[in-house]
Scaffold this motif. Structure first.
Motif, PDB file in Angstrom:
ATOM      1  N   LEU A 104      15.858  -0.738  14.723  1.00  8.30           N
ATOM      2  CA  LEU A 104      14.976  -1.877  14.503  1.00  8.30           C
ATOM      3  C   LEU A 104      14.401  -1.878  13.095  1.00  8.30           C
ATOM      4  N   LEU A 105      14.416  -0.711  12.441  1.00  9.03           N
ATOM      5  CA  LEU A 105      13.956  -0.574  11.065  1.00  9.03           C
ATOM      6  C   LEU A 105      14.891   0.373  10.336  1.00  9.03           C
ATOM      7  N   THR A 106      14.801   0.363   9.001  1.00 10.26           N
ATOM      8  CA  THR A 106      15.496   1.370   8.198  1.00 10.26           C
ATOM      9  C   THR A 106      14.509   2.282   7.492  1.00 10.26           C
ATOM     10  N   GLY A 107      13.265   1.832   7.312  1.00  6.09           N
ATOM     11  CA  GLY A 107      12.289   2.564   6.523  1.00  6.09           C
ATOM     12  C   GLY A 107      12.264   2.086   5.079  1.00  6.09           C
ATOM     13  N   GLY A 108      13.345   1.446   4.642  1.00  6.99           N
ATOM     14  CA  GLY A 108      13.411   0.984   3.258  1.00  6.99           C
ATOM     15  C   GLY A 108      12.957  -0.439   3.055  1.00  6.99           C
ATOM     16  N   GLU A 109      12.477  -1.084   4.125  1.00  5.73           N
ATOM     17  CA  GLU A 109      12.002  -2.468   3.983  1.00  5.73           C
ATOM     18  C   GLU A 109      10.800  -2.548   3.042  1.00  5.73           C
ATOM     19  N   ALA A 110      10.765  -3.571   2.211  1.00  2.00           N
ATOM     20  CA  ALA A 110       9.595  -3.825   1.366  1.00  2.00           C
ATOM     21  C   ALA A 110       8.478  -4.369   2.246  1.00  2.00           C
ATOM     22  N   ALA A 111       7.329  -3.704   2.227  1.00  2.00           N
ATOM     23  CA  ALA A 111       6.227  -4.095   3.104  1.00  2.00           C
ATOM     24  C   ALA A 111       5.765  -5.522   2.830  1.00  2.00           C
ATOM     25  N   ALA A 112       5.718  -5.903   1.550  1.00  2.00           N
ATOM     26  CA  ALA A 112       5.256  -7.243   1.206  1.00  2.00           C
ATOM     27  C   ALA A 112       6.192  -8.305   1.761  1.00  2.00           C
ATOM     28  N   ASP A 113       7.487  -8.013   1.747  1.00  2.00           N
ATOM     29  CA  ASP A 113       8.448  -8.982   2.277  1.00  2.00           C
ATOM     30  C   ASP A 113       8.337  -9.095   3.793  1.00  2.00           C
ATOM     31  N   CYS A 114       7.990  -7.987   4.461  1.00  2.00           N
ATOM     32  CA  CYS A 114       7.778  -8.040   5.911  1.00  2.00           C
ATOM     33  C   CYS A 114       6.598  -8.942   6.254  1.00  2.00           C
ATOM     34  N   VAL A 190      -1.435   3.195   5.927  1.00  2.00           N
ATOM     35  CA  VAL A 190      -0.919   3.278   7.289  1.00  2.00           C
ATOM     36  C   VAL A 190      -1.326   2.046   8.095  1.00  2.00           C
ATOM     37  N   ALA A 191      -2.494   1.485   7.802  1.00  2.00           N
ATOM     38  CA  ALA A 191      -2.882   0.234   8.451  1.00  2.00           C
ATOM     39  C   ALA A 191      -1.902  -0.880   8.095  1.00  2.00           C
ATOM     40  N   VAL A 192      -1.532  -0.972   6.813  1.00  2.00           N
ATOM     41  CA  VAL A 192      -0.552  -1.971   6.378  1.00  2.00           C
ATOM     42  C   VAL A 192       0.782  -1.738   7.083  1.00  2.00           C
ATOM     43  N   LEU A 193       1.167  -0.474   7.224  1.00  2.00           N
ATOM     44  CA  LEU A 193       2.409  -0.151   7.921  1.00  2.00           C
ATOM     45  C   LEU A 193       2.424  -0.757   9.327  1.00  2.00           C
ATOM     46  N   GLY A 194       1.323  -0.586  10.050  1.00  2.00           N
ATOM     47  CA  GLY A 194       1.253  -1.140  11.398  1.00  2.00           C
ATOM     48  C   GLY A 194       1.473  -2.638  11.426  1.00  2.00           C
ATOM     49  N   HIS A 195       0.852  -3.343  10.502  1.00  2.00           N
ATOM     50  CA  HIS A 195       1.004  -4.809  10.461  1.00  2.00           C
ATOM     51  C   HIS A 195       2.400  -5.216   9.999  1.00  2.00           C
ATOM     52  N   ALA A 196       2.968  -4.458   9.053  1.00  2.00           N
ATOM     53  CA  ALA A 196       4.311  -4.785   8.568  1.00  2.00           C
ATOM     54  C   ALA A 196       5.356  -4.566   9.656  1.00  2.00           C
ATOM     55  N   VAL A 197       5.231  -3.467  10.387  1.00  2.00           N
ATOM     56  CA  VAL A 197       6.165  -3.199  11.482  1.00  2.00           C
ATOM     57  C   VAL A 197       6.044  -4.283  12.549  1.00  2.00           C
ATOM     58  N   GLY A 198       4.813  -4.677  12.853  1.00  2.00           N
ATOM     59  CA  GLY A 198       4.616  -5.743  13.820  1.00  2.00           C
ATOM     60  C   GLY A 198       5.246  -7.048  13.373  1.00  2.00           C
ATOM     61  N   ALA A 199       5.113  -7.347  12.076  1.00  2.00           N
ATOM     62  CA  ALA A 199       5.653  -8.604  11.564  1.00  2.00           C
ATOM     63  C   ALA A 199       7.177  -8.617  11.582  1.00  2.00           C
ATOM     64  N   VAL A 200       7.807  -7.518  11.178  1.00  2.00           N
ATOM     65  CA  VAL A 200       9.265  -7.507  11.062  1.00  2.00           C
ATOM     66  C   VAL A 200       9.943  -7.431  12.426  1.00  2.00           C
ATOM     67  N   THR A 201       9.268  -6.868  13.427  1.00  2.00           N
ATOM     68  CA  THR A 201       9.850  -6.789  14.768  1.00  2.00           C
ATOM     69  C   THR A 201       9.420  -7.945  15.663  1.00  2.00           C
ATOM     70  N   GLY A 202       8.379  -8.670  15.249  1.00  2.00           N
ATOM     71  CA  GLY A 202       7.877  -9.758  16.066  1.00  2.00           C
ATOM     72  C   GLY A 202       7.051  -9.292  17.254  1.00  2.00           C
ATOM     73  N   THR A 203       6.615  -8.032  17.224  1.00  2.00           N
ATOM     74  CA  THR A 203       5.817  -7.463  18.311  1.00  2.00           C
ATOM     75  C   THR A 203       4.659  -6.687  17.710  1.00  2.00           C
ATOM     76  N   ALA A 204       3.457  -6.888  18.204  1.00  2.00           N
ATOM     77  CA  ALA A 204       2.280  -6.219  17.664  1.00  2.00           C
ATOM     78  C   ALA A 204       2.412  -4.706  17.756  1.00  2.00           C
ATOM     79  N   TRP A 205       1.841  -3.998  16.778  1.00  2.00           N
ATOM     80  CA  TRP A 205       1.917  -2.535  16.737  1.00  2.00           C
ATOM     81  C   TRP A 205       1.442  -1.916  18.044  1.00  2.00           C
ATOM     82  N   GLU A 206       0.360  -2.413  18.605  1.00  2.00           N
ATOM     83  CA  GLU A 206      -0.176  -1.870  19.842  1.00  2.00           C
ATOM     84  C   GLU A 206       0.842  -1.973  20.977  1.00  2.00           C
ATOM     85  N   GLU A 207       1.562  -3.092  21.045  1.00  2.00           N
ATOM     86  CA  GLU A 207       2.571  -3.267  22.087  1.00  2.00           C
ATOM     87  C   GLU A 207       3.790  -2.391  21.824  1.00  2.00           C
ATOM     88  N   LEU A 208       4.170  -2.240  20.570  1.00  2.00           N
ATOM     89  CA  LEU A 208       5.274  -1.353  20.224  1.00  2.00           C
ATOM     90  C   LEU A 208       4.951   0.086  20.607  1.00  2.00           C
TER      91      LEU A 208
END
Length: 365
Positions: A104-114, A190-208
């Protein structure tokens, strides 16, 4: 300075994978448990907090001791959920590793683009990997955090800084150095990471987190929101007397919102020592792998979610955390098959003995 992330990150390094095979349980387990129980009782006594719970697992055998300076609460202390503060990052690291293993991720995604698709990110953007390893160049907190939080500084300052402000502060931030060059611990990152992961997967960090970590490990008493009286421990101020409200992480959920019972925390840590079958086995093993070495002679070693220090028998992995009224220390040692969850309900203060006592318990096993 930090070097480039190794090509296997965040996977299992070929030269270290075999180091985490389960060790045989030592003979004489019963006397050893009695000795351990006495050590835990002593550590409870010196921790100087209203409520203290120390929980240790050795080769799956659990020993718990608890107490405190306050009268016992109506619900036994080991049955309450405690705020983990920054130790939440161990859960976030495991989730991140699992999302990568699931493709679902590679780790190399640009956070701003997410967070803002189509945004120009430049030649050296801050990636999700930079955020999880504290090499993004972001400060510990956003520049305007303190002014925003000041009116609630003694109650719930993070609650005044919601998700949209975290995201906005990141998108406005102009780094002073190239990401990946230096390590700087950052709740903001790390807070930004949570929001970026939520945005790129379409699922909130808490639900993930619930779907990929909590439910697979059967952590039913772990979550990100308080459940109310009789379920959650009550934090206290530095004096150990005045109670403080339940911690609200605001937009910093991925950096500090998890709360859990001692039993659930031992289950979480035991999974790092003896990974259960898939779906999490590979991600759990990857949590042992160094992804960053820094400092003189590269003495400071980090994995996706843990600090790693050497001991006489092998490495120990740990993360501490604190909220306005509680503290936590989590750690494990593969060489001795030991996991430790230490929790207390007193705000950290200068010279506080709690974390030092917990660290020593794990280091001396």
């Amino acid at each position: 300075m930090t070097g480039p992330a190794p090509s296997y990150w965040p996977g299992v390094a070929e030269d270290t994978a075999d180091a985490f095979a389960p060790h045989d349980e030592p003979a004489g387990a019963a006397p050893e448990e009695e000795t351990l129980g006495k050590r835990l009782e002593h550590a409870v006594g010196v921790s100087d907090a209203p409520d203290v719970v120390l929980a240790v697992s050795r080769h799956g055998r659990r020993v718990l001791r608890w107490g405190g300076t306050a009268p016992p609460p109506p619900v036994p202390r080991p049955e309450l959920r405690y705020e983990l503060g920054s130790a939440t990052k161990a859960f976030t690291g495991l989730l991140f590793a699992q999302l990568i293993r699931r493709g679902l991720l590679t780790g190399g995604e640009a956070a701003a683009d997410c967070l803002d698709p189509g945004r120009a990110t430049g030649a050296a953007p801050v990636t999700l990997a930079h955020l999880v390893t504290h090499t993004s160049g972001l400060p510990a907190l956003p520049a305007d955090f303190f002014a925003r939080a000041l009116p609630a500084w003694r109650t719930n300052p993070y609650a005044r800084y919601p998700a949209e402000r975290v995201i906005g502060a990141f998108l406005r931030h102009r780094p002073r150095q190239r990401p990946g060059r230096r390590w700087h611990y950052s709740n903001f990152g790390v807070a930004v990471l949570g929001h970026a992961v939520g945005a790129v997967t379409g699922t909130a960090w808490e639900e993930l987190l619930a779907a990929h970590v909590l439910r697979p490990l059967a952590l039913g008493d772990t979550g990100t929101r308080p459940r109310g009286p009789g379920r959650d421990a009550i934090g206290h101020r530095k004096d150990g007397r005045g109670a403080v409200p339940a911690f609200d992480a605001g937009g910093f959920q991925a950096a500090g919102s998890v709360r859990a019972t001692p039993g659930d925390l031992l289950t979480f840590l035991e999974a790092h020592l003896a990974p259960p079958p898939e779906p999490l086995a590979g991600a759990l093993l990857s949590m042992h792998t160094p992804v960053l070495r820094r400092g003189l002679d590269h003495r400071h070693v980090h994995t996706v979610g843990w600090f790693r220090h050497p001991t006489g028998g092998g490495p120990m992995y740990f993360h501490s955390g604190a909220t306005l009224g509680q503290q936590a220390f989590l750690g494990f040692r593969p060489d001795t098959g030991t996991a430790l969850a230490a929790l207390c309900t007193r705000r950290f203060r200068a010279g506080d003995p709690f974390v030092a006592a917990a660290y020593a318990l794990l280091a001396d096993q």
